[in-house]
Design a protein around this motif. Structure first.
Motif, PDB file in Angstrom:
ATOM      1  N   ASN A 100      -3.906  10.532   3.377  1.00  0.00           N
ATOM      2  CA  ASN A 100      -5.226  10.755   2.798  1.00  0.00           C
ATOM      3  C   ASN A 100      -5.687   9.473   2.111  1.00  0.00           C
ATOM      4  O   ASN A 100      -4.879   8.584   1.813  1.00  0.00           O
ATOM      5  N   ILE A 101      -6.964   9.395   1.837  1.00  0.00           N
ATOM      6  CA  ILE A 101      -7.501   8.235   1.144  1.00  0.00           C
ATOM      7  C   ILE A 101      -6.911   8.202  -0.260  1.00  0.00           C
ATOM      8  O   ILE A 101      -6.881   9.202  -0.961  1.00  0.00           O
ATOM      9  N   GLY A 102      -6.393   7.040  -0.634  1.00  0.00           N
ATOM     10  CA  GLY A 102      -5.799   6.877  -1.949  1.00  0.00           C
ATOM     11  C   GLY A 102      -4.283   7.011  -1.947  1.00  0.00           C
ATOM     12  O   GLY A 102      -3.645   6.734  -2.970  1.00  0.00           O
ATOM     13  N   ASP A 103      -3.676   7.428  -0.853  1.00  0.00           N
ATOM     14  CA  ASP A 103      -2.223   7.516  -0.781  1.00  0.00           C
ATOM     15  C   ASP A 103      -1.634   6.110  -0.773  1.00  0.00           C
ATOM     16  O   ASP A 103      -2.202   5.177  -0.213  1.00  0.00           O
ATOM     17  N   LEU A 104      -0.485   5.968  -1.421  1.00  0.00           N
ATOM     18  CA  LEU A 104       0.203   4.691  -1.415  1.00  0.00           C
ATOM     19  C   LEU A 104       1.132   4.629  -0.206  1.00  0.00           C
ATOM     20  O   LEU A 104       1.874   5.575   0.060  1.00  0.00           O
ATOM     21  N   VAL A 105       1.069   3.520   0.505  1.00  0.00           N
ATOM     22  CA  VAL A 105       1.924   3.327   1.675  1.00  0.00           C
ATOM     23  C   VAL A 105       2.604   1.975   1.565  1.00  0.00           C
ATOM     24  O   VAL A 105       2.103   1.067   0.914  1.00  0.00           O
ATOM     25  N   LEU A 106       3.760   1.846   2.201  1.00  0.00           N
ATOM     26  CA  LEU A 106       4.474   0.585   2.224  1.00  0.00           C
ATOM     27  C   LEU A 106       3.960  -0.232   3.398  1.00  0.00           C
ATOM     28  O   LEU A 106       4.011   0.205   4.540  1.00  0.00           O
ATOM     29  N   LYS A 107       3.433  -1.400   3.095  1.00  0.00           N
ATOM     30  CA  LYS A 107       2.855  -2.241   4.126  1.00  0.00           C
ATOM     31  C   LYS A 107       3.828  -3.356   4.468  1.00  0.00           C
ATOM     32  O   LYS A 107       4.343  -4.038   3.587  1.00  0.00           O
ATOM     33  N   LYS A 108       4.098  -3.543   5.750  1.00  0.00           N
ATOM     34  CA  LYS A 108       4.988  -4.602   6.193  1.00  0.00           C
ATOM     35  C   LYS A 108       4.173  -5.885   6.348  1.00  0.00           C
ATOM     36  O   LYS A 108       3.142  -5.898   7.000  1.00  0.00           O
ATOM     37  N   VAL A 109       4.659  -6.958   5.753  1.00  0.00           N
ATOM     38  CA  VAL A 109       3.973  -8.242   5.807  1.00  0.00           C
ATOM     39  C   VAL A 109       4.560  -9.040   6.964  1.00  0.00           C
ATOM     40  O   VAL A 109       5.766  -9.233   7.047  1.00  0.00           O
TER      41      VAL A 109
END
Length: 113
Positions: free
Chosen positions: A84-93
């Motif tokens: 959902n909008i506003g959920d925190l996700v782990l982003k791979k760089v």
């Protein structure tokens, strides 16, 4: 040559329309060599060339079924997730966006006095 699982045929048969006999098999006493008849062999080769399109179509259908089966098995193991909008996700760089100074083995900064 061994048959491939998705197609059920050898690559040589799909390309040339007949099974390959490797040189080592020619000098060994096996069924293919013992039952070889030149005239009948030419007829069989012509027949195989006439039927090569059918063999290729069958191999194509087998490969499509194999791919669908593999996709179905993969999809059965995937766990669907909804965000959902506003959920925190782990982003791979990725390496292209990463700052080289933040890497453990990256180049050291030189300080000027």
């Amino acid at each position: 040559m061994t048959t491939r699982t998705p197609t059920g045929e050898t690559p040589f048969k799909l390309a040339y329309g007949s099974e390959a006999v490797i040189p080592a098999e020619v000098y060994m006493a096996n069924h293919k060599v013992m039952k070889y008849q030149g005239e009948e062999n030419k007829e069989q080769l012509c027949l195989n060339l006439d039927l090569i399109d059918e063999v290729r179509m069958n191999a194509e259908h087998r490969m499509a079924r194999y791919k669908n089966l593999m996709a179905k098995q993969y999809d059965a193991m995937v766990k669907p997730r909804c965000f959902n909008i506003g959920d925190l996700v782990l982003k791979k760089v990725s390496l292209t966006t990463r700052n080289p100074t933040h890497v453990k083995l990256g180049p050291k900064l030189r300080r000027t006095l």
